[in-house]
Scaffold this motif. Sequence first.
Motif, short mmCIF file in Angstrom:
data_model
loop_
_atom_site.label_atom_id
_atom_site.label_comp_id
_atom_site.label_asym_id
_atom_site.label_seq_id
_atom_site.Cartn_x
_atom_site.Cartn_y
_atom_site.Cartn_z
N GLU A 121 0.82 -1.20 0.00
CA GLU A 121 0.00 0.00 0.00
C GLU A 121 0.86 1.26 0.00
O GLU A 121 0.55 2.23 -0.70
CB GLU A 121 -0.93 0.01 1.22
N ARG A 122 1.94 1.25 0.78
CA ARG A 122 2.79 2.44 0.85
C ARG A 122 3.43 2.74 -0.51
O ARG A 122 3.44 3.89 -0.97
CB ARG A 122 3.89 2.25 1.90
N GLN A 123 3.94 1.71 -1.17
CA GLN A 123 4.56 1.90 -2.48
C GLN A 123 3.53 2.38 -3.50
O GLN A 123 3.81 3.29 -4.30
CB GLN A 123 5.19 0.58 -2.95
N LEU A 124 2.36 1.80 -3.48
CA LEU A 124 1.29 2.20 -4.39
C LEU A 124 0.89 3.64 -4.13
O LEU A 124 0.70 4.44 -5.07
CB LEU A 124 0.09 1.27 -4.22
N ASP A 125 0.77 4.00 -2.88
CA ASP A 125 0.37 5.35 -2.50
C ASP A 125 1.40 6.38 -2.94
O ASP A 125 1.06 7.43 -3.48
CB ASP A 125 0.16 5.42 -0.98
N GLU A 126 2.68 6.09 -2.71
CA GLU A 126 3.74 7.02 -3.07
C GLU A 126 3.80 7.24 -4.58
O GLU A 126 3.97 8.38 -5.04
CB GLU A 126 5.09 6.52 -2.54
N CYS A 127 3.66 6.17 -5.35
CA CYS A 127 3.69 6.29 -6.81
C CYS A 127 2.53 7.15 -7.30
O CYS A 127 2.70 8.04 -8.15
CB CYS A 127 3.63 4.92 -7.46
N PHE A 128 1.34 6.89 -6.77
CA PHE A 128 0.16 7.61 -7.23
C PHE A 128 0.20 9.07 -6.77
O PHE A 128 -0.17 9.97 -7.53
CB PHE A 128 -1.11 6.93 -6.73
N ASN A 129 0.64 9.31 -5.54
CA ASN A 129 0.73 10.68 -5.04
C ASN A 129 1.69 11.51 -5.89
O ASN A 129 1.45 12.69 -6.16
CB ASN A 129 1.19 10.69 -3.58
N SER A 130 2.79 10.90 -6.29
CA SER A 130 3.77 11.60 -7.12
C SER A 130 3.16 12.00 -8.45
O SER A 130 3.35 13.13 -8.93
CB SER A 130 4.99 10.70 -7.34
N ALA A 131 2.41 11.10 -9.06
CA ALA A 131 1.76 11.42 -10.34
C ALA A 131 0.65 12.44 -10.16
O ALA A 131 0.48 13.35 -10.98
CB ALA A 131 1.21 10.14 -10.96
N MET A 132 -0.11 12.33 -9.07
CA MET A 132 -1.23 13.24 -8.84
C MET A 132 -0.77 14.68 -8.63
O MET A 132 -1.50 15.62 -8.94
CB MET A 132 -2.04 12.76 -7.63
N ALA A 133 0.44 14.85 -8.11
CA ALA A 133 0.95 16.20 -7.87
C ALA A 133 1.31 16.92 -9.16
O ALA A 133 1.40 18.15 -9.19
CB ALA A 133 2.17 16.14 -6.95
N LEU A 134 1.53 16.16 -10.24
CA LEU A 134 2.01 16.75 -11.49
C LEU A 134 0.99 16.76 -12.62
O LEU A 134 1.13 17.53 -13.56
CB LEU A 134 3.26 16.01 -11.98
N TYR A 135 -0.03 15.91 -12.52
CA TYR A 135 -0.96 15.77 -13.63
C TYR A 135 -2.40 15.93 -13.15
O TYR A 135 -2.75 15.45 -12.07
CB TYR A 135 -0.80 14.40 -14.29
N PRO A 136 -3.24 16.59 -13.96
CA PRO A 136 -4.67 16.71 -13.60
C PRO A 136 -5.36 15.36 -13.71
O PRO A 136 -4.88 14.45 -14.40
CB PRO A 136 -5.20 17.72 -14.62
N PRO A 137 -6.50 15.20 -13.04
CA PRO A 137 -7.19 13.90 -13.01
C PRO A 137 -7.50 13.31 -14.37
O PRO A 137 -7.35 12.11 -14.58
CB PRO A 137 -8.47 14.21 -12.22
N ARG A 138 -7.95 14.12 -15.32
CA ARG A 138 -8.29 13.59 -16.63
C ARG A 138 -7.08 12.97 -17.32
O ARG A 138 -7.18 11.92 -17.96
CB ARG A 138 -8.89 14.68 -17.51
N THR A 139 -5.95 13.64 -17.22
CA THR A 139 -4.73 13.11 -17.82
C THR A 139 -4.30 11.83 -17.11
O THR A 139 -3.89 10.86 -17.77
CB THR A 139 -3.60 14.15 -17.75
N LEU A 140 -4.38 11.82 -15.80
CA LEU A 140 -4.01 10.62 -15.04
C LEU A 140 -4.89 9.44 -15.42
O LEU A 140 -4.40 8.32 -15.57
CB LEU A 140 -4.14 10.88 -13.55
N TYR A 141 -6.17 9.70 -15.57
CA TYR A 141 -7.07 8.60 -15.94
C TYR A 141 -6.74 8.08 -17.33
O TYR A 141 -6.60 6.87 -17.54
CB TYR A 141 -8.53 9.05 -15.89
N ARG A 142 -6.62 9.00 -18.29
CA ARG A 142 -6.44 8.60 -19.69
C ARG A 142 -5.09 7.93 -19.93
O ARG A 142 -4.99 6.93 -20.64
CB ARG A 142 -6.59 9.84 -20.59
N GLN A 143 -4.03 8.48 -19.33
CA GLN A 143 -2.69 8.01 -19.64
C GLN A 143 -2.17 6.93 -18.69
O GLN A 143 -1.28 6.17 -19.06
CB GLN A 143 -1.70 9.20 -19.61
#
Length: 315
Positions: A121-143
């Motif tokens: 869970e920690r690894q998954l959370d860190e990876c997703f948090n890093s992406a969420m800080a740089l990309y808007p939700p629509r881009t994160l979902y699509r890409q």
Amino acid sequence: MDETPDIPTEHEYQAALARGLLPIREVARRTGVNPVTLRAWERRYGLIVPLRTSKGHRLYAEDEVARIQLILTWLNRGVAVGQVKGLLKAKRPAIEAESEPDSLWDNQRRQLLNAIGALSERQLDECFNSAMALYPPRTLYRQLLQPLLAELELRWRCQFGAQVERVFLYSWLRSKLGTRLYHNNRLCTGAPLLLINFSELPMEPGLWLTAWLASSDDCLVEVFDWPVPPAELALAIARIEPRALLLYSSQTLSADGLPRLLNNSTCPILLAGPAAAIHREIVQAQNNDKLPPTCPDDPLAAVDALAELGLLHNR
């Protein structure tokens, strides 16, 4: 990282309006890029350069807003945020980006796959948090998220431990996105959008992704992640008084009960998910002004359909 919105003083705000400048909250509303991500693009990559008030509050001109829209176009083409500045400097048109086998999105997807495989869970959370800080939700979902889920579905067809990974990921996803909904809802007013899990499967990921994308557009969202008997839906609608009802399902629904349910709704109703494609003819055959004829079969299409129908207004 500070997520508190910048709020200019009343005098600075009025002066900014007179000059055609916009505070960060308005830019976030117009572009769909949250203030945290806008700050990251500025500080870490120099992609945008807002003006500052005497107290350091950011103000954006229309050309900066247009630049943000161009950045989004590149990101939606699959370009990594670190590569966008060079493309902007070169004034290249936002045409189809050249794909690279070892792209940033491929790397991030592999990191998420490894975290899911390790049930970390920690690894998954860190990876997703890093992406969420740089990309808007629509881009994160699509890409990222849509390709990730598609790859996992293939992997889970013939892998021992597939159900463990599925339950782990879906539990994390519901918790993660549910938290985002909770905080976004505190900032929104008006009638909520009511999303119902209309299948027999618990923790439908498409349901939560739809809710997250709608919430990111400043829409108040309520989620019932458990099947509700059709006879009791009227009770929920009467008490919550939602702006619209979205039924999400990845399973076939009762052919007899669906038309009756659609016709008895007292608010606009949208059927979404794979079930929408399965029952497209039934939905489109209903002569009901409360029933949009659209049948979106994925989360982003569902949110776009709500927006086009005027059901996804801002707070």
